[in-house]
Scaffold this motif. Sequence first.
Motif, PDB file in Angstrom:
ATOM      1  N   ALA A  54      15.959  46.456  -0.528  1.00  0.00           N
ATOM      2  CA  ALA A  54      14.952  47.045   0.134  1.00  0.00           C
ATOM      3  C   ALA A  54      16.110  47.483   1.427  1.00  0.00           C
ATOM      4  O   ALA A  54      17.086  47.004   1.724  1.00  0.00           O
ATOM      5  CB  ALA A  54      14.421  45.919   0.531  1.00  0.00           C
ATOM      6  N   PRO A  55      15.823  48.419   2.038  1.00  0.00           N
ATOM      7  CA  PRO A  55      16.397  48.827   3.418  1.00  0.00           C
ATOM      8  C   PRO A  55      16.284  47.350   4.310  1.00  0.00           C
ATOM      9  O   PRO A  55      15.104  46.710   3.619  1.00  0.00           O
ATOM     10  CB  PRO A  55      15.279  49.364   4.502  1.00  0.00           C
ATOM     11  CG  PRO A  55      14.440  50.138   2.888  1.00  0.00           C
ATOM     12  CD  PRO A  55      14.238  49.508   2.072  1.00  0.00           C
ATOM     13  N   GLU A  56      17.440  47.502   5.225  1.00  0.00           N
ATOM     14  CA  GLU A  56      17.673  46.057   5.725  1.00  0.00           C
ATOM     15  C   GLU A  56      16.250  45.740   6.679  1.00  0.00           C
ATOM     16  O   GLU A  56      16.064  44.604   7.057  1.00  0.00           O
ATOM     17  CB  GLU A  56      19.116  46.192   6.272  1.00  0.00           C
ATOM     18  CG  GLU A  56      19.625  45.249   7.282  1.00  0.00           C
ATOM     19  CD  GLU A  56      21.320  45.726   7.894  1.00  0.00           C
ATOM     20  OE1 GLU A  56      21.271  44.795   9.063  1.00  0.00           O
ATOM     21  OE2 GLU A  56      20.993  46.089   7.159  1.00  0.00           O
ATOM     22  N   ALA A  57      15.910  46.542   6.916  1.00  0.00           N
ATOM     23  CA  ALA A  57      14.565  46.878   8.010  1.00  0.00           C
ATOM     24  C   ALA A  57      13.382  46.124   7.954  1.00  0.00           C
ATOM     25  O   ALA A  57      12.592  46.259   8.137  1.00  0.00           O
ATOM     26  CB  ALA A  57      14.710  47.946   9.604  1.00  0.00           C
ATOM     27  N   ALA A  58      13.354  46.736   6.327  1.00  0.00           N
ATOM     28  CA  ALA A  58      12.427  46.610   5.573  1.00  0.00           C
ATOM     29  C   ALA A  58      11.732  44.777   5.625  1.00  0.00           C
ATOM     30  O   ALA A  58      12.769  44.162   5.302  1.00  0.00           O
ATOM     31  CB  ALA A  58      12.322  46.999   4.648  1.00  0.00           C
TER      32      ALA A  58
END
Length: 290
Positions: A102-106
């Motif tokens: 997953a994206p780091e910010a998700a």
Amino acid sequence: MTPIRFPATDGFELAGTLYGDAAGARAAVLIAPAMGVPQSYYADFARWLAERGHLVLSFDYRGMGASRPPEHARSLRGFEADIHTWAEQDAAGALAWLRAQAPEAAPLHWVGHSLGGQIFGLLPNRELVARAVTVGSGSGYWRENAPKLRRMVWWMWYVLVPLALPLAGYFPGKRLKKVGDLPRGVMAQWRRWCLSPHYMMGEGGAALRRHYAELGTPMLSLSFTDDEFMSQRNIESLHGFYAGAPKAMKRIAPADVGARRIGHFGFFRLQHQPALWTEVDDWLRPSPLI
């Protein structure tokens, strides 16, 4: 929808299915199955979440579904696993793998059905989870089960399981038309838990009770008045273990959502998408939780 293989924390290869686009995901969701339920059961729900911007992973615990090794296709005799294995190695491995995709910010979220809600507190990497949802998750203590189940389940715990495990070397649930095939260690441990008024805490003791109480992940509990397995007392008992978690407890009657039946398994059926699935999507959106 992409079939994948990934390692548990001890290296055992597990089967999963990834839904959605990692690049554009606003959040990631791991679906932890109920006892004996294959990941395919959650496909419609996972696909729906993916359509709403979530990267979703479903998986099978070792010995179950597509995570059952070919050499044990006919029998699970000799296959070693218990519920701690499923939680601390399989589910923890799934959580770590999804976090890496997953994206780091998700943010990473947990949706646990029945057993999947019970074992969340056992995970060694549970701090990765921003929000948790339990669906039909309660203590399995048999004297607190829903009345219909309580009239029958004593036979399973005091007669069927004690006979089947030594004879078969595992629980041959498919042949017995009960739960499904389960590794010997899983069924033996589950039996011990279900016979204890304190469920898993009867075996885990004060240390495990503290471990659950220390968890602070905000949690939504969805339970149903017509659940044929879990009584309201079962639901309250389990969520009492999560003493430190901010909780929203929602008990839903079929009439509340214009349905004839929901039961223990119905939430994940496509017919309940308009009325019930939005409860989860709303909870997982970045907004005040409670």
